[in-house]
Write an enzyme that holds these catalytic residues in place. Structure first.
Site, PDB file in Angstrom:
ATOM      1  N   LYS A   1       4.327  -2.063  -1.881  1.00  0.00           N
ATOM      2  CA  LYS A   1       5.534  -2.249  -0.913  1.00  0.00           C
ATOM      3  C   LYS A   1       5.757  -3.639  -0.657  1.00  0.00           C
ATOM      4  CE  LYS A   1       4.655   2.181   1.277  1.00  0.00           C
ATOM      5  NZ  LYS A   1       3.885   2.953   2.232  1.00  0.00           N
TER       6      LYS A   1
ATOM      7  N   GLN B   1       0.366   2.661   7.351  1.00  0.00           N
ATOM      8  CA  GLN B   1      -0.067   3.267   5.906  1.00  0.00           C
ATOM      9  C   GLN B   1      -0.940   4.602   6.252  1.00  0.00           C
ATOM     10  OE1 GLN B   1       1.037   2.666   2.752  1.00  0.00           O
ATOM     11  NE2 GLN B   1       0.086   4.358   2.235  1.00  0.00           N
TER      12      GLN B   1
ATOM     13  N   ASP C   1      10.321   4.487   7.954  1.00  0.00           N
ATOM     14  CA  ASP C   1       9.749   5.683   7.179  1.00  0.00           C
ATOM     15  C   ASP C   1      10.610   7.166   7.576  1.00  0.00           C
ATOM     16  OD1 ASP C   1       8.047   5.220   5.233  1.00  0.00           O
ATOM     17  OD2 ASP C   1       6.181   4.940   6.938  1.00  0.00           O
TER      18      ASP C   1
END
Ligand code: NAD
Length: 302
Positions: A54, A98, A121
């Site tokens: 990422k 995460q 997200d």
């Protein structure tokens, strides 16, 4: 018939190029670039490799990226305080925590603490609600479904009036992609059915699908005879079915298989995504797009 391959690896390159160009334009006009923070708690090798990818991708497209590593024994209160800090940091447009988190931390509480306007997200209940309403309300579609819809659009597959069957009803893939395909708008306007473990005749539903989206996590679940000739088959499944030595690196790597019997299905479908190299590369790509969108919302450009 041999199906046209929809390659996520190629679409990823197109989209990342587009993002890079737009980031440069915004930088020139407004003097800012998108800022993304990734919070990693602990040091699980899988989480480290996701976060690294990422961060690398964010760097490639010209974002400011912050990697905030925290010890595995960080308290829930300290993690919530950290999120609050980034919620109030003007240079940060996207906050990623995460997953999974250690057991002593309530994952739901942490995700819900992220400012919905920085929830790139798309998992915060506010963004789930916005997605359900559709249209202008939508800010950040969750990245895997967002990527799936983009692949269908860029492959030129007609979605309006199409029968879409989604196998799987998870919160991260099945339910949101079904919701997105049923909305009014480009890449949608479809007639959608969701099937799952309690569905009576899975095969019969799949056989009706002009677009079959499979996210079950069961290798080779979808048999070739379940596929309507010419259909678009999107295989989201990533199943580790063994290990092999990589010809390139000499290292041991996982053998991955999708939820669809690819070799047989590609002779019947009109379009199909491979595993690996299909939906997989789209998730991080759309995370970058959501982070860019977050800055654009803030600047009033969207
Ligand atoms: P999940 O386990 O949360 O949900 C799976 C769903 O499939 C469930 O709703 C279940 O009812 C349904 N299902 C399972 N077995 C079934 C069967 N035999 N018949 C009918 N329905 C069945 O999984 P998920 O998180 O949605 O992920 C699904 C797959 O997609 C996994 O292989 C996962 O690794 C993969 N995935 C890939 C990406 C990506 O490529 N970027 C992202 C997310 C998930």
């Amino acid at each position: 018939m041999t199906a046209k391959l929809i390659k996520g690896t190629e679409i990823r390159e197109e989209i990342l190029e587009e993002i890079t160009k737009e980031v440069q334009e915004i930088k020139e006009k407004h003097g800012v670039v998108p800022g993304l923070v990734t919070i990693l708690v602990g040091s699980s090798p899988a989480s480290i490799s996701y976060v690294t990818l990422k961060i690398k991708t964010a760097h490639r497209v010209g974002f400011t990226e912050v990697q905030d590593d925290q010890p595995v024994d960080i308290s829930e209160a300290d993690l919530l305080a950290l999120i609050d800090k980034y919620n109030n940091d003007d240079s940060i447009n996207g906050i990623l925590v995460q997953l999974p988190l250690p057991k002593h931390i309530d994952e739901k509480k942490v995700l819900n603490a992220i400012d919905p306007d920085k929830d790139v997200d798309g998992f915060h209940p506010v963004n789930v609600g916005r997605l359900m309403i559709g249209g202008d309300e939508v800010k950040f579609p969750p990245c895997t479904p967002f990527g799936i819809q983009e692949m269908i659009i860029r492959a030129g597959v007609e979605t309006s009036g199409a029968e879409v069957v989604v196998v799987g009803r998870s919160n991260i893939v099945g339910k949101p992609i079904a919701n997105m395909m049923v909305q009014k708008g480009p890449g949608a306007n479809s007639t959608v059915t969701i099937v799952h473990t309690r569905t009576k005749d899975l095969a019969a539903h799949c056989q009706r699908a002009d677009i079959l989206i499979v996210a079950a996590g069961v290798p080779d679940l979808v048999k070739p005879e379940w596929i309507k000739p010419g259909a678009c088959v999107i295989d989201v499944g990533v199943n580790r079915v063994g290990e092999k030595i990589s010809e390139k690196t000499g290292k041991t790597i996982a053998i991955l298989k999708g939820d669809v019997d690819f070799d047989a299905a590609k002779e019947i479908a009109g379009y199909i995504t491979p595993v690996p190299g299909g939906v997989g590369p789209m998730t991080i790509t759309m995370l970058m797009l959501n982070t860019l969108k977050s800055l654009k919302f803030k600047l009033g450009l969207m």
